[in-house]
Design a protein around this motif. Structure first.
Motif, short mmCIF file in Angstrom:
data_model
loop_
_atom_site.label_atom_id
_atom_site.label_comp_id
_atom_site.label_asym_id
_atom_site.label_seq_id
_atom_site.Cartn_x
_atom_site.Cartn_y
_atom_site.Cartn_z
N VAL A 120 126.93 20.06 32.06
CA VAL A 120 126.56 21.35 32.66
C VAL A 120 126.39 22.40 31.56
CG1 VAL A 120 127.72 20.90 34.85
CG2 VAL A 120 128.98 22.03 33.00
N SER A 121 125.71 23.46 31.92
CA SER A 121 125.62 24.65 31.07
C SER A 121 126.33 25.80 31.77
CB SER A 121 124.16 25.02 30.79
OG SER A 121 123.48 25.29 32.01
N TRP B 142 130.77 26.37 42.17
CA TRP B 142 130.26 26.30 40.80
C TRP B 142 128.84 26.88 40.73
CZ3 TRP B 142 133.69 26.18 37.41
CH2 TRP B 142 134.77 25.30 37.40
N THR B 143 128.06 26.60 41.76
CA THR B 143 126.70 27.15 41.80
C THR B 143 126.73 28.67 41.86
OG1 THR B 143 125.87 25.15 42.91
CG2 THR B 143 124.52 27.14 43.07
N GLY C 175 127.29 30.42 38.62
CA GLY C 175 126.25 30.34 37.61
C GLY C 175 126.28 29.09 36.76
N ARG D 232 125.30 25.38 35.90
CA ARG D 232 124.12 24.59 36.24
C ARG D 232 124.20 23.21 35.56
NH1 ARG D 232 124.07 28.10 39.31
NH2 ARG D 232 122.47 29.68 39.69
N ARG D 233 123.63 22.21 36.23
CA ARG D 233 123.51 20.90 35.61
C ARG D 233 122.54 20.98 34.45
NH1 ARG D 233 123.45 15.95 39.92
NH2 ARG D 233 122.67 14.95 38.01
N GLY E 214 118.96 19.95 35.08
CA GLY E 214 118.17 20.76 36.01
C GLY E 214 118.26 20.35 37.46
N PRO F 79 120.00 19.71 41.23
CA PRO F 79 121.01 20.46 41.99
C PRO F 79 122.33 19.72 42.05
CG PRO F 79 119.50 19.36 43.48
CD PRO F 79 118.96 19.13 42.10
#
Length: 397
Positions: free
Chosen positions: A235-236, A253-254, A257, A259-260, A263, A265
């Motif tokens: 993740v970032s 987590w979404t 902010g 993110r995988r 890219g 979901p």
């Protein structure tokens, strides 16, 4: 020359009583072992077949000091195991075993890529053959009371396996620590999880690949593997993210902010998924991961974070996934087992609830580390380092 000859003679004279004492001590160990084995249903014939002529193996004792997943940076360990060659070989093996993999997948609910990855990790898809006498290895570990009484019990279980299945003595080979077959099951795991998927009457983990794959799937299934749930993913994090936050649902987590890195979901949350954990295996300077309950199932197979990441990553690559995006730090040096145990003991004296003192740094321990890092003005990433140990008073030399 005369003095050297005298010295050699003295050394020989001293060594002889020591060897004799060890022989007598091992004989006493074998005699006591027979009483335990007999109480657990082992016949005298089986016991004698297993133990006749055995002596302690010094190579096994030395092997207990090796910790391959802690002797190098985490990234180097993972990349060496999930190598391009292993990916290519795994794809070929998956094609060769497509029919049994499909049947195993359907019966046990464990994705084929995880099974192939574990097969590749454990024995390089069967190419790495067992070479050690399982009874001598286990007897050595039991004799020196390494992780006592675990290996003593495994030794008796191995005798039971040979007795129940009528395996020839020469088939009872293993790793140096007693793990058997292409799935590298300890004897108690053979009894609990090994299955005969090919219908040949008894499990064959040494040479029957469908049995190996099905037994591995049975292990993961009974360890509560959840079908369709990723083990985890890189993740970032957004700028300014508070790394004290370590557990949340995918939806949360979404919202935060996260993110995988690929890219895609996050999976949908479900009641049986539980929390997903933010994990920095090499600290804040390395890749960040969100891992799930299936990551813990992989650790049940082998209780090492680096191993579990390597298996998961190899499975992803076999299934078309990409390499990690973030670079692994080259100066990352995981703590030795002794230092990890010292850290656990220090955290316990500081008032944290520590479940065991075997050196396994679980996610609860990593949360305790975060708290101590924050107290000491460090980035709270949950990664144990020499710098942290020095801050909280753990001797490192």
């Amino acid at each position: 020359m005369f003095h050297r000859a005298i010295l050699i003679a003295l050394l020989v004279m001293l060594a002889a009583p020591l060897a004799q004492a060890q022989d007598q001590s091992f004989a006493a160990f074998v005699n006591a072992l027979w009483l335990d084995a007999r109480a657990k249903g082992i016949t005298r014939a089986t016991f004698d077949t297993a133990m006749r002529g055995l002596t302690p193996d010094q190579r096994v004792i030395k092997a207990t000091q090796r910790q391959p997943e802690y002797g190098k940076p985490v990234g180097d360990y993972i990349n060496a195991l999930a190598s391009p060659r292993r990916i290519q070989t795994g794809l070929a093996k998956a094609k060769d075993q497509a029919r049994p993999l499909e049947a195993v997948e359907k019966k046990y609910g464990v994705e084929r890529w995880i099974l192939v990855a574990l097969w590749g990790m454990e024995t390089d898809y069967g190419a790495a053959k067992d070479k050690w006498d399982v009874f001598r290895s286990l007897a050595t570990l039991a004799y020196v009371k390494y992780r006592h009484p675990y290996f003593r019990n495994e030794l008796i279980v191995a005798m039971g396996i040979m007795q129940t299945n009528n395996y020839p003595r020469e088939q009872m080979v293993s790793s140096w620590a007693g793990a058997m077959g292409q799935s590298q099951f300890m004897p108690s795991n053979v009894v609990t999880y090994a299955v005969t998927f090919s219908g040949q009457g008894r499990p064959d983990l040494w040479s029957n690949v469908p049995d190996v794959l099905a037994s591995t799937a049975n292990y993961l299934h009974k360890a509560k593997w959840r079908p369709g749930l990723p083990w985890g993913f890189e993740v970032s994090l957004p700028n300014g993210f508070d790394t004290m936050k370590s557990r949340a649902s995918f939806a949360e987590w979404t919202r935060l902010g996260v993110r995988r890195a690929d890219g895609k979901p996050f999976p949908r949350d479900a009641a049986d998924i539980g929390e997903a954990v933010l994990f920095f295996p090499s600290g804040i300077k390395g890749p960040a991961f969100i891992v799930t309950g299936n990551f813990l199932v992989l650790k049940d197979y082998n209780n090492s974070d680096a191993y579990a990441i390597a298996v998961g990553h190899l499975a992803d690559r076999l299934h078309g996934g990409l390499p990690f995006r973030a670079a692994w730090p080259k100066d990352d040096r995981p703590l030795s087992r002794d230092l990890r145990i010292a850290l656990q003991k220090r955290l316990a004296t500081l008032g944290y609830k520590v479940a065991e003192f075997e050196g396994h740094i679980d996610f609860d321990i990593r949360d305790y580390i975060r708290a101590e890092q924050k107290k000491n003005g460090m980035v709270p990433d949950g990664n144990p380092t020499i710098a942290l140990l020095e801050k909280i008073g753990v001797p490192v030399r």
